[in-house]
Design a protein around this motif. Structure first.
Motif, PDB file in Angstrom:
ATOM      1  N   SER A   6       0.827  -1.204   0.000  1.00 43.00           N
ATOM      2  CA  SER A   6       0.000   0.000   0.000  1.00 43.00           C
ATOM      3  C   SER A   6       0.865   1.260   0.000  1.00 43.00           C
ATOM      4  N   ARG A   7       1.918   1.233   0.784  1.00 46.15           N
ATOM      5  CA  ARG A   7       2.808   2.402   0.868  1.00 46.15           C
ATOM      6  C   ARG A   7       3.503   2.655  -0.463  1.00 46.15           C
ATOM      7  N   ALA A   8       4.019   1.586  -1.068  1.00 48.51           N
ATOM      8  CA  ALA A   8       4.700   1.737  -2.356  1.00 48.51           C
ATOM      9  C   ALA A   8       3.711   2.181  -3.434  1.00 48.51           C
ATOM     10  N   PHE A   9       2.481   1.678  -3.367  1.00 49.60           N
ATOM     11  CA  PHE A   9       1.461   2.062  -4.344  1.00 49.60           C
ATOM     12  C   PHE A   9       1.167   3.557  -4.255  1.00 49.60           C
ATOM     13  N   LYS A  10       1.001   4.056  -3.049  1.00 47.39           N
ATOM     14  CA  LYS A  10       0.719   5.481  -2.868  1.00 47.39           C
ATOM     15  C   LYS A  10       1.885   6.346  -3.342  1.00 47.39           C
ATOM     16  N   LYS A  11       3.089   5.910  -3.034  1.00 43.01           N
ATOM     17  CA  LYS A  11       4.273   6.678  -3.431  1.00 43.01           C
ATOM     18  C   LYS A  11       4.400   6.723  -4.950  1.00 43.01           C
ATOM     19  N   HIS A  12       4.136   5.577  -5.601  1.00 43.18           N
ATOM     20  CA  HIS A  12       4.249   5.486  -7.053  1.00 43.18           C
ATOM     21  C   HIS A  12       3.184   6.338  -7.747  1.00 43.18           C
ATOM     22  N   ASN A  13       2.047   6.545  -7.071  1.00 38.56           N
ATOM     23  CA  ASN A  13       0.944   7.292  -7.678  1.00 38.56           C
ATOM     24  C   ASN A  13       0.706   8.631  -6.982  1.00 38.56           C
TER      25      ASN A  13
END
Length: 381
Positions: A6-13
């Motif tokens: 979830s953290r990586a997803f938010k950072k990527h987007n």
């Protein structure tokens, strides 16, 4: 496949609207909560990227506008020409549809857990272990379901994906990808009253329900997953009557070590029939078998009268006979398969290999010897 974060997803987007990203992240966390090994997929376009199948093709499969998504052919049981009334319709998906189904099967369905009493198609399940549960039974009750796959519709498949928290629209779309239209779908759509409502989507409107096609890579596991609540209900009946319960695809088996009355046996049969009807299935009464105390008892071709499952003597004799005639110079595999009524020698070869693989599961020493003989046969190309 890499674990979703979830953290990586938010950072990527981070360049996307915050509300959109938060909603997507919430769906991702729900999917991962239901099963950490499941891939997080949000939309049909996302599924297209993951599976390598063009979005427009997936869209056509979902709205059922593509011409001939399946190639159908009739296969007589055991691949033989004899017994013309005993046949099944196999539907082979076209290349891109098969690719999408294989992705769903390998990356999604294989991570989901069927009921513990379901002993077919599931990773790690062994029919020998299932048969062991029924050994030395005093009573053995066996039931068969009519048109098992075809009685499971896309509504039930949709509920499987929703159970694991995939978005409603994507669950609907994957259900469509995994099913095929049937001229006359079942009246009862194969499920008890559900808390999950089946969506009506104008862009995908269709007045016919799809059902699970025999021949699709996804059908076996979906049939098991759809049947989770059915298995739970039947297990409850078994427990109430001190019975063991197992289901191998459309074959349902109850057994007990206790001395029960014929009246109680009749009660069990009536209760099983009632539950099957509730879940959209029909019991094949012509194939219902009751083995009382003193009668020989068999489970999926195994003799279970003793402490451990054993191959039937007739099975071993026929298997050795097949190998003998295939090895015999004056006969060989082509003449032998033709004599047996197989459509092709390839069909017979696959049939014989299946018998040997089955033998290996029950009697490994006998199975290995048969496999060595099988591999030494001069099979035509």
């Amino acid at each position: 496949m890499n674990r979703w974060s979830s953290r990586a997803f938010k950072k990527h987007n981070s360049d996307k609207p915050v509300a959109v990203v938060e909603t997507a992240a919430l769906y991702g966390r729900k999917i991962q909560t239901s099963c950490p090994e499941l891939p997080v997929i949000f939309t049909l376009n996302h599924l297209a990227l993951k599976s390598g199948v063009p979005y427009n093709n997936l869209r056509s499969f979902v709205d059922r506008t593509i011409e001939r998504p399946y190639r159908s052919f009739t296969l007589r049981k055991n691949g033989r020409r004899s017994n013309p009334r005993k046949f099944r319709v196999i539907k082979v998906p076209q290349q891109d549809l098969k690719k999408a189904q294989q992705f769903i099967n390998q990356n999604i369905l294989s991570k989901m857990e069927p009921h513990e009493c379901s002993v077919a198609f599931s990773p790690g399940s062994k029919i020998y272990d299932a048969a062991s549960e029924h050994c030395n039974a005093r009573w053995l009750l066996k039931f068969d379901i009519v048109s098992f796959f075809e009685s499971i519709t896309e509504k039930s498949v949709y509920r499987v994906f929703r159970r694991y928290n995939y978005p409603a629209l994507l669950s609907f779309e994957m259900a469509r990808i995994c099913t095929a239209l049937k001229a006359k779908p079942p009246v009862n759509w194969g499920g008890a009253p559900a808390s999950i409502r089946y969506p009506t989507i104008p862009g995908y409107s269709n007045n016919k329900l799809g059902t699970l096609p025999q021949g699709a890579p996804t059908s076996p596991m979906l049939a098991n997953l759809v049947s989770y609540n059915l298995d739970r209900r039947l297990k409850r009946i078994a427990d109430a009557h001190s019975c063991h319960y197992s289901r191998y695809a459309d074959d349902i088996t109850f057994s007990t070590d206790l001395s029960i009355s014929r009246g109680e046996v009749s009660t069990i049969i009536a209760m099983v029939n009632s539950v099957l009807r509730e879940y959209g299935h029909t019991m094949n009464k012509a194939k219902t078998t009751i083995a009382p105390p003193g009668a020989r008892k068999f489970y999926l071709g195994m003799n279970i009268c003793g402490d451990v499952p054993q191959l039937r003597k007739s099975f071993k004799r026929k298997l050795k006979q097949h190998l003998f005639f295939c090895e015999k110079g004056s006969v060989g595999p082509e003449k032998h398969s033709e004599h047996l009524g197989f459509v092709s020698v390839i069909g017979f070869k696959n049939h014989l290999r299946g018998l040997i693989n089955y033998a290996c599961q029950v009697d490994s020493d006998f199975g290995k010897l048969c496999m060595q003989r099988f591999q030494s046969i001069d099979w035509p190309l």
